[in-house]
Write an enzyme that holds these catalytic residues in place. Structure first.
Site, mmCIF file in Angstrom:
data_model
loop_
_atom_site.group_PDB
_atom_site.id
_atom_site.type_symbol
_atom_site.label_atom_id
_atom_site.label_comp_id
_atom_site.label_asym_id
_atom_site.label_seq_id
_atom_site.Cartn_x
_atom_site.Cartn_y
_atom_site.Cartn_z
ATOM 1 C CG ASP A 54 29.942 24.461 41.984
ATOM 2 O OD1 ASP A 54 30.462 25.523 42.350
ATOM 3 O OD2 ASP A 54 30.048 24.026 40.831
ATOM 4 C CG ASN A 84 31.862 17.902 30.461
ATOM 5 O OD1 ASN A 84 31.584 19.020 30.871
ATOM 6 N ND2 ASN A 84 32.030 16.860 31.257
ATOM 7 C CG HIS A 132 30.964 20.837 33.702
ATOM 8 N ND1 HIS A 132 32.128 20.140 33.529
ATOM 9 C CD2 HIS A 132 31.325 22.017 34.257
ATOM 10 C CE1 HIS A 132 33.142 20.861 33.968
ATOM 11 N NE2 HIS A 132 32.691 22.018 34.407
ATOM 12 C CD GLU A 154 31.083 16.895 35.059
ATOM 13 O OE1 GLU A 154 31.144 16.955 33.812
ATOM 14 O OE2 GLU A 154 31.902 17.466 35.800
HETATM 15 C C1 F6R Z 1 32.348 26.775 38.994
HETATM 16 C C2 F6R Z 1 31.654 25.712 38.283
HETATM 17 C C3 F6R Z 1 32.140 25.104 37.005
HETATM 18 C C4 F6R Z 1 32.954 26.031 36.104
HETATM 19 C C5 F6R Z 1 33.390 25.304 34.825
HETATM 20 C C6 F6R Z 1 34.293 26.177 33.964
HETATM 21 O O1 F6R Z 1 31.675 27.126 40.196
HETATM 22 O O2 F6R Z 1 30.651 25.304 38.770
HETATM 23 O O3 F6R Z 1 31.020 24.631 36.300
HETATM 24 O O4 F6R Z 1 32.205 27.157 35.785
HETATM 25 O O5 F6R Z 1 34.091 24.147 35.167
HETATM 26 O O6 F6R Z 1 35.513 26.367 34.617
HETATM 27 P P1 F6R Z 1 36.585 27.420 34.116
HETATM 28 O O7 F6R Z 1 35.964 28.778 34.250
HETATM 29 O O8 F6R Z 1 37.743 27.262 35.058
HETATM 30 O O9 F6R Z 1 36.898 27.085 32.694
#
Ligand code: F6R
Length: 244
Positions: free
Chosen positions: A68, A137, A139, A144
């Protein structure tokens, strides 16, 4: 079926995940790696860099596609995922920058950029190993909780809570991107193998819910229960609420 590998802590999780990625690179030197940003994979990237510096790993044939990118941020912006990837991995190993791919946040035509990215992944022969982190959550990528699983790469409106959480990284709330381009759930599910890295007690509830609960788009990561080759590398704290 989800294969669960228990790690002691963040460092141990990172080393185990890096071992799996390095096995992939050794087995298929011209593989396509799907990569993620966020705090979870930073230790994994550090470990891969260490092995590269020791001469144990060669990224010269590897290609990559990231999950992303924020819409509207250019590459020089230190909050862009392009910048993150160069800082944490690409500039530190011998991967060919021309073979690394992140959605282009500066392309204003969302439909065009998402179609280009999805076609690009297909033209590369698909992702051999997709690395993922897990949101509180449930995701994955920027997918989401929603009434349905989004299929392909698409443009998402960031939730108020995500904008609020990201505010601290920007000069003001107005500078926080409001949208992002992300691989869809269908894009992620097409990867041949999936590797999830999760750490910390704050993720224990969502780990139990996503991998031992109902498969539902309200918990996007729960779809991974339907994938044939998923490895979850998580530390003890993150696994503390799974049924034993
Ligand atoms: C990152 C992404 C997000 C993260 C998720 C967890 O490219 O797409 O889905 O993997 O938000 O974030 P952290 O690792 O910071 O807890």
């Amino acid at each position: 079926m989800i294969r669960i590998i228990e790690a002691k802590d963040y460092k141990d999780m990172s080393r185990k995940a890096a071992n799996i990625i390095s096995a992939q690179v050794i087995l298929k030197p011209n593989c396509v790696l799907g990569l993620a940003t966020g705090s979870s994979p930073i230790g994994t990237y550090d470990q891969l860099v260490e092995w590269y510096e020791k001469g144990d790993l060669d990224f010269s044939g590897v290609s990559s596609v990231n999950l992303d990118e924020y819409r509207g941020l250019d590459r020089e912006n230190d909050q862009s995922y392009y910048y993150f990837m160069h800082k944490n991995l690409f500039d530190r190993v011998n991967i060919d920058p021309a073979r690394t791919n992140v959605p282009d946040g500066t392309e204003p035509d969302a439909e065009k950029e998402c179609a280009r990215y999805e076609a690009l992944i297909d033209s590369m022969g698909g992702v051999d190993l997709q690395l993922l982190g897990l949101g509180h959550n449930g995701h994955i990528g920027f997918n989401e909780p929603a009434p349905v699983f989004p299929k392909t790469t698409h443009c998402v409106d960031l939730t108020e809570s995500t904008i609020e959480a990201n505010k601290r990284f920007f000069a003001s709330a107005d500078d926080v991107p409001k949208q992002a381009y992300t691989m869809g759930i269908g894009t992620i599910m097409k990867a041949k193998k999936i590797l999830l890295v999760v750490s910390g007690a704050d993720k224990a509830d969502i780990v139990a819910k996503a991998f031992f609960g109902e498969v539902t788009p309200e918990v996007p990561a729960s779809i991974l229960q339907m994938h044939g080759d998923v490895t979850l590398v998580a530390d003890e704290a993150a696994l503390s609420k799974i049924p034993r």
